[in-house]
Design an enzyme around this catalytic site. Structure first.
Site, PDB file in Angstrom:
ATOM      1  N   ASP A 110       0.816  -1.214   0.000  1.00 51.46           N
ATOM      2  CA  ASP A 110       0.000   0.000   0.000  1.00 51.46           C
ATOM      3  C   ASP A 110       0.848   1.262   0.000  1.00 51.46           C
ATOM      4  O   ASP A 110       0.444   2.289  -0.558  1.00 51.46           O
ATOM      5  CB  ASP A 110      -0.926   0.010   1.219  1.00 51.46           C
ATOM      6  CG  ASP A 110      -2.146  -0.870   1.013  1.00 51.46           C
ATOM      7  OD1 ASP A 110      -2.050  -1.818   0.217  1.00 51.46           O
ATOM      8  OD2 ASP A 110      -3.177  -0.618   1.644  1.00 51.46           O
ATOM      9  N   CYS A 135       1.156  -8.311   5.179  1.00 53.85           N
ATOM     10  CA  CYS A 135       0.788  -6.907   4.984  1.00 53.85           C
ATOM     11  C   CYS A 135      -0.706  -6.688   4.764  1.00 53.85           C
ATOM     12  O   CYS A 135      -1.510  -7.593   4.854  1.00 53.85           O
ATOM     13  CB  CYS A 135       1.642  -6.304   3.880  1.00 53.85           C
ATOM     14  SG  CYS A 135       3.342  -6.015   4.453  1.00 53.85           S
ATOM     15  N   ASP A 136      -1.037  -5.441   4.423  1.00 53.24           N
ATOM     16  CA  ASP A 136      -2.366  -4.870   4.650  1.00 53.24           C
ATOM     17  C   ASP A 136      -3.547  -5.698   4.156  1.00 53.24           C
ATOM     18  O   ASP A 136      -4.522  -5.873   4.865  1.00 53.24           O
ATOM     19  CB  ASP A 136      -2.435  -3.485   4.012  1.00 53.24           C
ATOM     20  CG  ASP A 136      -1.548  -2.480   4.718  1.00 53.24           C
ATOM     21  OD1 ASP A 136      -0.569  -2.907   5.361  1.00 53.24           O
ATOM     22  OD2 ASP A 136      -1.809  -1.276   4.621  1.00 53.24           O
ATOM     23  N   LYS A 137      -3.536  -6.140   2.906  1.00 49.51           N
ATOM     24  CA  LYS A 137      -4.699  -6.846   2.373  1.00 49.51           C
ATOM     25  C   LYS A 137      -4.486  -8.352   2.333  1.00 49.51           C
ATOM     26  O   LYS A 137      -5.425  -9.096   2.041  1.00 49.51           O
ATOM     27  CB  LYS A 137      -5.018  -6.342   0.952  1.00 49.51           C
ATOM     28  CG  LYS A 137      -5.233  -4.841   0.867  1.00 49.51           C
ATOM     29  CD  LYS A 137      -6.263  -4.347   1.853  1.00 49.51           C
ATOM     30  CE  LYS A 137      -6.312  -2.844   1.929  1.00 49.51           C
ATOM     31  NZ  LYS A 137      -5.081  -2.217   2.433  1.00 49.51           N
ATOM     32  N   CYS A 148       5.473  -2.486   8.256  1.00 51.55           N
ATOM     33  CA  CYS A 148       5.888  -1.184   8.785  1.00 51.55           C
ATOM     34  C   CYS A 148       5.690  -1.105  10.295  1.00 51.55           C
ATOM     35  O   CYS A 148       4.708  -1.595  10.836  1.00 51.55           O
ATOM     36  CB  CYS A 148       5.136  -0.066   8.079  1.00 51.55           C
ATOM     37  SG  CYS A 148       5.568   0.076   6.335  1.00 51.55           S
ATOM     38  N   GLU A 154      -6.863   4.750   0.074  1.00 53.50           N
ATOM     39  CA  GLU A 154      -6.437   5.322   1.343  1.00 53.50           C
ATOM     40  C   GLU A 154      -6.080   6.791   1.142  1.00 53.50           C
ATOM     41  O   GLU A 154      -5.464   7.161   0.144  1.00 53.50           O
ATOM     42  CB  GLU A 154      -5.225   4.572   1.890  1.00 53.50           C
ATOM     43  CG  GLU A 154      -5.560   3.176   2.354  1.00 53.50           C
ATOM     44  CD  GLU A 154      -4.385   2.459   2.978  1.00 53.50           C
ATOM     45  OE1 GLU A 154      -4.610   1.436   3.634  1.00 53.50           O
ATOM     46  OE2 GLU A 154      -3.233   2.925   2.815  1.00 53.50           O
ATOM     47  N   SER A 162      -4.993   5.031   5.693  1.00 54.26           N
ATOM     48  CA  SER A 162      -3.898   4.137   6.050  1.00 54.26           C
ATOM     49  C   SER A 162      -3.876   3.962   7.554  1.00 54.26           C
ATOM     50  O   SER A 162      -4.318   4.831   8.313  1.00 54.26           O
ATOM     51  CB  SER A 162      -2.580   4.743   5.579  1.00 54.26           C
ATOM     52  OG  SER A 162      -1.488   4.154   6.248  1.00 54.26           O
TER      53      SER A 162
END
Length: 616
Positions: A81, A122-124, A195, A491, A517
């Protein structure tokens, strides 16, 4: 007694062709009675949270086979992202969640796998795999790649901790020199891993612990630390035992829908609120609940947000603490322990260890355990050496952070606030709700009234912010960025970041039907539902309209008369086929994204596909 799914392809004379193909992958006669376990990896060189995963599937596979199973690995896609941010690439981020869920379903069902180990980060990717796990309802264990170490650098003779968001803010701050900006950029993301703050990836990996689908330490143990290797080795061993519990002992408590039931979802959301997790987690928990046919809605989130305290403040809400500090303070189970002592946990829940919550806390909460090995694991710390290698260091803190009065994790009596880090706001602007990360909102901004500055894309909002057209007191409204209107629900990290860069971080509010985010902080309200693309009132706001935000009252109201709003709605409907679309926006939208938009629901439903349009 349930039958192994894989027997469909490994037993019977009619399956000679399938067995011949299995043999070509390395299987032998002895393997055809064993459970076939999918190792669902997500290695890619595009994403720092996944760059170190290439060989970790092999670690899991070796333990599966040593424990009596057959391991077969495949990969999913993974979008970064941060790299996709601020341009057309972000349109693809949220839709990739559905593709990941579908691809896992396709591979597992096409090959009749019996169980899964999901290697996400990670995010998704974690949400997509979680959705697939609850959709398929076969034994599963999650083990993520782990958090990145926090960045560190020396500026003005002072050592400061950094993360990705600092690089973004200072990169756009006209008062920061090129040299300092470059130094921050080079120091912000020093290692592999997700992150380093309580952003979406780390939030979701923490929530898999609370859901009972991953092992203690999964959400907080650094990607670089040697101790994390044990999570992968143990996942391989445990998944075989979990699989046999279901198929050979007819024990449905081994299935993800039994473990991650409504009580577990409430525990996960309670954790999320207490630790001030990313607002994206709301989308993903709602989506996962629908896949598992669990009655968990925005109303549940609103109810929990009103009684759960804020016990853990981490970047981006403060630069003092990052995930490495959460781990030193005992990680997810330390937060769950404090919530349990506050009477806020559902105790009658199971996990992949085969333990109830109380048993798990007694063994893994650093405030309760007598197990020195557990305490040693939570002392695992950063090395401060740039690397893309997993398990590359074994540094440890000298002591644990067990200070529940002023440490990273607080007790109820010493909470950062008695109301948690996330809140649901309603009002005429958001009849179906909206989300704000209260953990990142300054106390002076809990109520806000100001005139709207309306933009129909993230790009035009960024241009206005950096061009000085947004001033103190404004409410920036960015619409047609929802799941359908974007499409893809981008985002809005750059607009919120640039407000800070321009010194407006505490002087303005931002409202959007898009999302934020996990790195966002400030008075940023997203997920406005219904979205503009679905006829939501946010589409009718005009420049200068006054907007009232009252977080303590959970309210967000457009101060325009009903008669005026009705007149504006008639004007919009008169546009015919162009109604509820942006008026002045040029955006290339691919066929794949248009297909996503056709089925997308608003954020209050998790932005999942509308099953009613498919006859479901």
């Amino acid at each position: 007694m349930p039958k192994y799914r894989s027997a469909t392809t490994t037993h019977g004379r009619n399956m000679a062709g399938a067995r011949a193909l299995w043999r070509a992958t390395g299987m032998t006669d002895d393997d055809f009675g064993k459970p076939i376990i999918a190792v669902v990896n997500s290695f890619t060189q595009f994403v720092p949270g996944h760059v170190h995963l290439r060989d970790l599937g092999k670690l899991v596979a070796e333990q599966i086979e040593a424990s009596g199973g057959v391991a077969k690995e495949f990969n999913t896609i993974a979008v970064d992202d941060g790299i996709a941010m601020g341009h057309g690439g972000m349109l693809y981020s949220l839709p990739s969640r559905e593709l990941i869920a579908d691809s896992v379903e396709y591979m597992v069902n096409a090959h009749c796998a019996d169980a899964m180990v999901c290697i996400s980060n990670c995010d998704k990717i974690t949400p997509g795999m979680l959705m697939a796990s609850l959709r398929l309802n076969i034994p599963v264990i999650f083990v993520s790649g782990g958090p990145m170490e926090a960045g560190k650098t020396k500026l003005s003779d002072k050592i400061i901790k950094l993360d990705l968001i600092d690089a973004m803010i200072q990169g756009a701050n006209p008062n920061v020199s090129d040299a300092d900006s470059a130094q921050i950029e080079r120091s912000a993301c020093p290692t592999c891993g997700s992150c380093s703050g309580m952003f979406t990836a780390n939030s979701m990996n923490c929530l898999t612990e609370a859901l009972g689908l991953s092992q203690p330490g999964n959400g907080s143990l650094l990607a670089t630390h040697a101790d994390r290797k044990d999570l992968f080795l143990n996942a391989g061993k445990r998944i075989v035992a979990l699989t046999k519990r279901y198929y050979e002992q007819d024990d449905e408590s081994a299935l993800p829908r039994s473990i991650a039931n409504k009580a577990a979802f409430e525990n996960a959301m309670t954790l999320d609120i207490a630790m001030g997790g990313s607002t994206n987690t709301v989308l993903h928990l709602l989506a996962a609940a629908q896949e598992g046919e669990i009655d968990f809605t925005m109303e549940d989130i609103d109810r929990l947000s009103r009684k759960v305290p804020h016990l853990c403040k981490v970047a981006p809400s403060t630069q003092k603490y990052h995930m490495e500090d959460v781990h030193r303070a005992g990680g997810v189970l330390a937060i769950l322990g404090e919530l349990d002592r506050a009477g806020l946990m559902n105790r009658d829940v199971d996990n992949i260890l085969g333990l109830k919550l109380t048993e798990t806390l007694n063994q893994y909460d650093i405030m309760l355990t007598q197990d020195e090995a557990v305490k040693k694991m939570f002392r695992a710390g950063p090395a401060g050496i740039r690397t893309t290698q997993a398990f590359s260091q074994d540094c440890r803190w000298d002591t644990l952070d067990d200070d529940r009065a002023e440490g990273c994790i607080r007790s109820l009596e010493n909470a950062f606030s008695l109301e948690g880090g996330l809140a649901v706001l309603y009002g005429n602007m958001a009849l179906d709700g909206s989300i704000v990360k209260t953990a990142g909102v300054d106390k002076d901004n809990l109520t806000f009234r100001g005139p709207a500055k309306v933009y129909e894309s993230q790009d035009t909002a960024v241009e206005a912010i950096l061009g000085g057209k947004v001033v103190a007191g404004d409410v920036v409204v960015i619409r047609y960025e929802g799941p359908k209107g974007g499409p893809g629900m981008q985002e809005m990290l750059y607009p919120t970041t640039y407000l800070k860069s321009m010194g407006l971080g505490k002087a303005c509010a931002l409202i959007t039907d898009g999302r934020f985010s996990g790195g966002t902080s400030g008075l940023s309200i997203g997920h406005v539902s219904p979205e503009a693309g679905s006829g939501g009132l946010i589409a009718l706001i005009e420049d200068g309209d006054m907007i009232d935000i009252d977080i303590p009252k959970r309210s967000m109201v457009l101060d325009v008369s009903d008669s005026e709003l009705a007149a504006r709605r008639e004007v919009e409907l008169a546009r015919g086929d162009r109604a509820w679309t942006p008026k002045n926006r040029e955006r290339q939208v691919s066929f794949a994204l248009r297909a996503y938009a056709t089925l997308a629901t608003s954020a209050d439903k998790g932005a999942v596909r509308d099953k009613s349009k498919l006859g479901g």
